[in-house]
Design an enzyme around this catalytic site. Structure first.
Site, short mmCIF file in Angstrom:
data_model
loop_
_atom_site.label_atom_id
_atom_site.label_comp_id
_atom_site.label_asym_id
_atom_site.label_seq_id
_atom_site.Cartn_x
_atom_site.Cartn_y
_atom_site.Cartn_z
N GLY A 98 0.78 -1.23 0.00
CA GLY A 98 0.00 0.00 0.00
C GLY A 98 0.81 1.28 0.00
O GLY A 98 0.25 2.37 0.09
N TRP A 145 2.41 2.83 -2.45
CA TRP A 145 2.10 3.72 -3.57
C TRP A 145 0.75 4.40 -3.36
O TRP A 145 0.57 5.57 -3.71
CB TRP A 145 2.11 2.95 -4.88
CG TRP A 145 3.49 2.72 -5.42
CD1 TRP A 145 4.65 2.63 -4.69
CD2 TRP A 145 3.87 2.57 -6.79
NE1 TRP A 145 5.71 2.43 -5.53
CE2 TRP A 145 5.28 2.38 -6.81
CE3 TRP A 145 3.16 2.55 -7.99
CZ2 TRP A 145 5.98 2.20 -8.01
CZ3 TRP A 145 3.86 2.35 -9.18
CH2 TRP A 145 5.25 2.19 -9.19
N ASP A 186 -5.24 -6.17 -5.78
CA ASP A 186 -4.15 -7.10 -5.53
C ASP A 186 -4.72 -8.49 -5.34
O ASP A 186 -5.89 -8.65 -4.98
CB ASP A 186 -3.37 -6.69 -4.27
CG ASP A 186 -1.95 -7.27 -4.27
OD1 ASP A 186 -1.01 -6.51 -4.57
OD2 ASP A 186 -1.79 -8.47 -3.99
N ASP A 210 -7.86 -10.39 -9.31
CA ASP A 210 -6.87 -10.71 -10.33
C ASP A 210 -7.16 -9.83 -11.53
O ASP A 210 -8.18 -10.00 -12.21
CB ASP A 210 -6.98 -12.20 -10.72
CG ASP A 210 -5.94 -12.61 -11.76
OD1 ASP A 210 -5.23 -11.74 -12.30
OD2 ASP A 210 -5.86 -13.83 -12.05
N ASP A 241 3.69 -1.58 -9.59
CA ASP A 241 5.01 -1.90 -9.03
C ASP A 241 5.14 -3.42 -8.89
O ASP A 241 5.91 -3.90 -8.07
CB ASP A 241 5.18 -1.21 -7.67
CG ASP A 241 6.60 -1.28 -7.15
OD1 ASP A 241 7.54 -1.26 -7.97
OD2 ASP A 241 6.79 -1.36 -5.92
N LYS A 297 6.96 -0.97 -13.37
CA LYS A 297 8.32 -1.44 -13.15
C LYS A 297 8.69 -2.53 -14.15
O LYS A 297 7.88 -3.41 -14.44
CB LYS A 297 8.43 -2.01 -11.72
CG LYS A 297 9.80 -2.61 -11.41
CD LYS A 297 9.99 -2.85 -9.94
CE LYS A 297 9.09 -3.92 -9.37
NZ LYS A 297 9.30 -4.10 -7.93
#
Length: 233
Positions: free
Chosen positions: A80, A82, A108, A124, A148, A188
């Site tokens: 959490g 971000w 998530d 998902d 990320d 990322k």
């Protein structure tokens, strides 16, 4: 005259961790790195859930995509950090008088502890209908999709590189479905040679694509972040 002990002092500040019975050497090295990481210490001091919070700070300070009123999706949002950074910047709590109020949805695979100002769901993002579900939670299309996420490490560098590129590509296709025209995608990746197709894809869909290694990213890490802005719709 007092002796100059600055060198000795720096060495004394380094926390040494002994390898306990049953613990792998790699785990000991990770623990020692964590204990001596200034960003880990700063995250604890400032109440962030992880050092990754400073990565999104660095990126937003440079590219300014988390603005008041923005509608944001955070993929793989656990733990959490971000979300914590984005909430005040998009004015999700309405604390900035006279500024537009933003909205942020975090998703998530695992359950994430609630954070005031964020709507968090266990989902998902690659499941059928996930894009429509997120847009319904968000109340429309997103201005920013950020990720990320990283696949579980296998210990084999090239395999890990391919896995994270595949995950980033999946996040990009999700972004194509939920982003509004002019939107931004932040994700990322790991440098390693297989990211060329991803870069080509993003350049077709966005007006600007930049690759950045933020100051808060560890020097020995191959991670970098792609910031694609100006979604063509």
């Amino acid at each position: 005259m007092a002796k100059n002990t600055s060198g000795r002092g720096r060495r004394d500040l380094t926390v040494k961790v002994k390898t306990a019975r049953g613990r792998k050497l790699s785990s000991t090295r990770w623990l020692q790195r964590q204990l001596n990481d200034p960003y880990v210490q700063r995250a604890k001091a400032e109440g962030f859930r992880g050092r990754a919070a400073f990565k999104i700070m660095d990126l937003d300070d440079k590219f300014r995509f988390l603005v008041p009123g923005a509608r944001v999706v955070d993929l793989g949002c656990a733990p959490g950090g971000w979300l914590q950074v984005a909430i005040p910047r998009i004015n999700a709590l309405g604390e900035k008088s006279g500024k537009a109020v933003g909205r942020i949805v975090g998703v998530d695979l695992q359950e994430v502890e609630p954070i005031a100002g964020a709507e968090i769901h266990q989902l998902d993002f690659m499941a059928d209908g996930a894009d429509d579900q997120v847009k319904s939670w968000l109340g429309g299309k997103a201005d920013v999709v950020m990720s990320d996420m990283a696949a579980s490490a296998s210990g084999h560098k090239q395999t890990d590189h391919l896995r994270i590129i595949a995950l980033c590509e999946a996040a990009a296709y999700f972004a194509f479905d939920v982003l509004d025209e002019g939107g931004t995608f932040v994700a990322k990746v790991l440098a390693g040679g297989a990211e060329g197709e991803l870069q080509k894809l993003l350049k077709q869909k966005f007006t600007t694509v930049a690759n950045v290694k933020p100051p808060s990213s560890r020097a020995d890490s191959s991670e970098k972040f792609v910031i694609a802005s100006g979604f063509r719709g």
